[in-house]
Design a protein around this motif. Structure first.
Motif, PDB file in Angstrom:
ATOM      1  N   ALA A 268      38.905  46.512  66.725  1.00 13.02           N
ATOM      2  CA  ALA A 268      37.685  45.712  66.833  1.00 13.02           C
ATOM      3  C   ALA A 268      37.625  44.749  65.659  1.00 13.02           C
ATOM      4  CB  ALA A 268      36.455  46.615  66.824  1.00 13.02           C
TER       5      ALA A 268
ATOM      6  N   GLN B 244      28.453  48.864  61.322  1.00 13.46           N
ATOM      7  CA  GLN B 244      28.566  50.045  60.477  1.00 13.46           C
ATOM      8  C   GLN B 244      29.251  49.793  59.128  1.00 13.46           C
ATOM      9  OE1 GLN B 244      27.314  53.001  60.714  1.00 13.46           O
ATOM     10  NE2 GLN B 244      26.526  53.016  62.792  1.00 13.46           N
TER      11      GLN B 244
ATOM     12  N   ASP C 208      41.224  51.070  63.416  1.00 17.23           N
ATOM     13  CA  ASP C 208      40.834  52.471  63.572  1.00 17.23           C
ATOM     14  C   ASP C 208      39.654  52.665  64.509  1.00 17.23           C
ATOM     15  OD1 ASP C 208      42.811  53.173  61.729  1.00 17.23           O
ATOM     16  OD2 ASP C 208      41.461  52.746  60.059  1.00 17.23           O
ATOM     17  N   ASN C 209      39.082  51.617  65.054  1.00 18.09           N
ATOM     18  CA  ASN C 209      37.929  51.693  65.950  1.00 18.09           C
ATOM     19  C   ASN C 209      38.418  51.506  67.388  1.00 18.09           C
ATOM     20  OD1 ASN C 209      35.472  51.617  67.171  1.00 18.09           O
ATOM     21  ND2 ASN C 209      34.684  49.882  66.007  1.00 18.09           N
ATOM     22  N   ALA C 210      38.572  52.608  68.135  1.00 17.27           N
ATOM     23  CA  ALA C 210      39.065  52.604  69.515  1.00 17.27           C
ATOM     24  C   ALA C 210      40.423  51.903  69.567  1.00 17.27           C
ATOM     25  CB  ALA C 210      38.048  51.976  70.453  1.00 17.27           C
TER      26      ALA C 210
ATOM     27  N   SER D 110      31.279  44.234  63.538  1.00 17.80           N
ATOM     28  CA  SER D 110      30.862  45.628  63.482  1.00 17.80           C
ATOM     29  C   SER D 110      29.758  45.802  62.442  1.00 17.80           C
ATOM     30  CB  SER D 110      32.061  46.506  63.120  1.00 17.80           C
ATOM     31  OG  SER D 110      31.693  47.851  63.086  1.00 17.80           O
TER      32      SER D 110
ATOM     33  N   ASN E  91      39.684  45.828  62.473  1.00 20.14           N
ATOM     34  CA  ASN E  91      39.626  47.261  62.198  1.00 20.14           C
ATOM     35  C   ASN E  91      40.451  47.990  63.255  1.00 20.14           C
ATOM     36  OD1 ASN E  91      39.007  49.882  61.594  1.00 20.14           O
ATOM     37  ND2 ASN E  91      36.826  49.695  61.967  1.00 20.14           N
TER      38      ASN E  91
END
Length: 176
Positions: free
Chosen positions: A17, A24, A12-14, A22, A10
């Motif tokens: 990741a 969520q 778009d996560n910080a 994850s 991903n």
């Protein structure tokens, strides 16, 4: 999926990741996996409705163990459209919490059948809970299911007669 790339990361996560680590996005939850195949507003709405319908079906089957059809249907509709589910309709933890009657149903089937197939059913239900990605909700629901099973075993005379074998199967199911 539109980029023909397996979604393992991903970005778009910080700084990025791993997607499977994850909680969520719920990448392993069956309904969310179907949603990720084609994400649109319409399919997201179907995902939301499917979670409510799943909770309603599990409630109906659980209530059917004790009640007639019409009261079971009323229980299912009441569970599906309870205020908690409507308020948190699009929150990810709802994917785990709609399985609450499924956990109770699995433990009830284990109590009534006292078979290794029922043990596998309880273990599969707990596994499905874990794919929802919310360990706090899962812990509470499994704890509530265990308390339900112990109370059924304690207060039902027909179950007390087979308490030893039921407790062995109960422990095996939870450990699996």
């Amino acid at each position: 999926w539109g980029e023909y790339n397996v979604p393992l990361w991903n970005p778009d996560n910080a700084f990025g990741a791993p997607l499977l680590a994850s909680a969520q996005p719920q990448p392993l939850f069956p309904l969310a996996a179907l949603l990720s195949a084609h994400v649109t507003a319409w399919t997201f709405s179907l995902f939301i409705l499917a979670r409510l319908l799943l909770g309603g079906l599990l409630t109906y089957f659980f209530a059917r163990r004790f009640l007639a059809s019409l009261p079971s249907l009323f229980a299912a509709i009441s569970f599906m459209f309870s205020g908690y589910f409507i308020i948190y309709l699009n929150m990810p933890h709802l994917s785990v919490e709609v399985f609450t009657p499924g956990v109770l149903l699995a433990f009830e089937i284990l109590a009534r059948r006292n078979s290794w197939g029922a043990v596998a059913g309880v273990a599969a239900t707990i596994f499905l809970l874990s794919t929802g990605g919310m360990p706090e909700s899962m812990f509470l629901i499994v704890s509530f299911g265990c308390l339900y099973f112990v109370c059924r075993l304690t207060f039902a005379a027909e179950l007390r007669a087979r308490a030893a074998s039921l407790l062995v199967k109960f422990l095996a199911a939870v450990l699996l």
